[in-house]
Design a protein around this motif. Structure first.
Motif, mmCIF file in Angstrom:
data_model
loop_
_atom_site.group_PDB
_atom_site.id
_atom_site.type_symbol
_atom_site.label_atom_id
_atom_site.label_comp_id
_atom_site.label_asym_id
_atom_site.label_seq_id
_atom_site.Cartn_x
_atom_site.Cartn_y
_atom_site.Cartn_z
ATOM 1 N N ASP A 1 0.856 -1.181 0.000
ATOM 2 C CA ASP A 1 0.000 0.000 0.000
ATOM 3 C C ASP A 1 0.892 1.230 0.000
ATOM 4 O OD1 ASP A 1 -2.020 1.801 0.191
ATOM 5 O OD2 ASP A 1 -2.637 1.255 2.225
ATOM 6 N N ALA A 2 0.748 2.054 -1.020
ATOM 7 C CA ALA A 2 1.610 3.231 -1.147
ATOM 8 C C ALA A 2 1.317 4.259 -0.062
ATOM 9 C CB ALA A 2 1.432 3.855 -2.522
ATOM 10 N N LYS A 3 0.088 4.267 0.466
ATOM 11 C CA LYS A 3 -0.287 5.268 1.464
ATOM 12 C C LYS A 3 0.044 4.831 2.885
ATOM 13 C CE LYS A 3 -4.172 6.666 -1.399
ATOM 14 N NZ LYS A 3 -5.626 6.663 -1.515
ATOM 15 N N ALA A 4 0.313 3.559 3.082
ATOM 16 C CA ALA A 4 0.535 3.052 4.436
ATOM 17 C C ALA A 4 1.887 3.524 4.975
ATOM 18 C CB ALA A 4 0.486 1.537 4.448
ATOM 19 N N LYS A 5 1.882 3.839 6.271
ATOM 20 C CA LYS A 5 3.134 4.204 6.931
ATOM 21 C C LYS A 5 3.874 2.924 7.300
ATOM 22 C CE LYS A 5 2.989 6.702 10.510
ATOM 23 N NZ LYS A 5 2.620 7.458 11.711
ATOM 24 N N PRO A 6 5.181 2.880 7.128
ATOM 25 C CA PRO A 6 5.902 1.682 7.539
ATOM 26 C C PRO A 6 5.871 1.541 9.058
ATOM 27 C CG PRO A 6 7.425 3.373 6.783
ATOM 28 C CD PRO A 6 6.055 3.879 6.516
ATOM 29 N N ALA A 7 5.937 0.301 9.516
ATOM 30 C CA ALA A 7 5.920 0.047 10.956
ATOM 31 C C ALA A 7 7.177 0.631 11.585
ATOM 32 C CB ALA A 7 5.857 -1.449 11.218
ATOM 33 N N PRO A 8 7.049 1.222 12.771
ATOM 34 C CA PRO A 8 8.228 1.809 13.407
ATOM 35 C C PRO A 8 9.194 0.731 13.883
ATOM 36 C CG PRO A 8 6.352 1.926 14.880
ATOM 37 C CD PRO A 8 5.838 1.409 13.570
ATOM 38 N N ASP A 9 10.478 1.031 13.817
ATOM 39 C CA ASP A 9 11.515 0.112 14.277
ATOM 40 C C ASP A 9 11.786 0.424 15.748
ATOM 41 O OD1 ASP A 9 13.550 -1.662 14.527
ATOM 42 O OD2 ASP A 9 14.949 -0.610 13.214
#
Length: 192
Positions: free
Chosen positions: A111-119
């Motif tokens: 999904d281009a709009k999704a934020k990546p999960a934080p590390d």
């Protein structure tokens, strides 16, 4: 390498073959082997051209939909005995390709709009003691349906209550395997 042999063949009227081979650092026996194989190469090229014409006829008759396996089968059906790999090579050399109507679909569609999960652990997977850094990634396998159990006996979603805490340990032991962890429906007292 054949370019060197062609140069020697073109210049052999001007210079001796021995001198040309020595200057170009080519073995004379290799040049003579190439020269003797010239007739065989021309015959093979002529046979490939004839095969390419037959392949083109079958390819056009199939409305450009046949690939290597079907063209090979059609040639065999017509009585032409030819190797499948040779058909593939001739088609590749002459850029004869089948047309496919299906689009290639990738299995993963991010999904281009999704934020990546934080590390949250900063890519540092080293833990001083067990149970301090628990990480995992199971995105490749979907969870079982709600209320069903997996082959290992785990229930989904995992049932947890205050009476049944998650298993924790301060020292690693062989008894802390998934088969000894509590599951849904089991009491929280340790087995004797």
């Amino acid at each position: 390498m054949s370019q060197l042999y062609r140069l020697i063949h073109a210049e052999k009227a001007t210079y001796p073959i021995v001198v040309l081979c020595r200057v170009l650092k080519v073995a004379r026996s290799s040049y003579y082997a190439w020269h003797e194989g010239e007739a065989a190469r021309r015959a093979r090229e002529a046979a490939d051209d004839a095969l390419a014409r037959e392949i083109t006829v079958v390819h056009i008759a199939s409305r450009h939909t046949y690939g290597v396996p079907r063209i090979h089968a059609e040639l065999r059906r017509l009585g032409r005995r030819v190797n499948r790999k040779r058909v593939a090579r001739v088609m590749r050399e002459r850029d004869i390709r089948s047309v496919t109507r299906r689009r290639r679909r990738s299995l993963t569609r991010p999904d281009a709009k999704a934020k990546p999960a934080p590390d949250l652990i900063g890519r540092d997977f080293h833990a001083d003691r067990p149970g301090t850094k628990l990480v995992g990634d199971i995105t490749h396998c979907p969870p079982p349906r709600a209320g069903s159990t997996s082959p290992a006996g785990w229930a989904w979603p995992p049932a947890r209550s205050s009476a049944m805490p998650w298993p924790t340990t301060t020292t690693p032991s062989s008894s802390s395997t998934p088969s000894t962890w509590p599951t849904a429906g089991a009491d929280s007292s340790p087995a004797a």
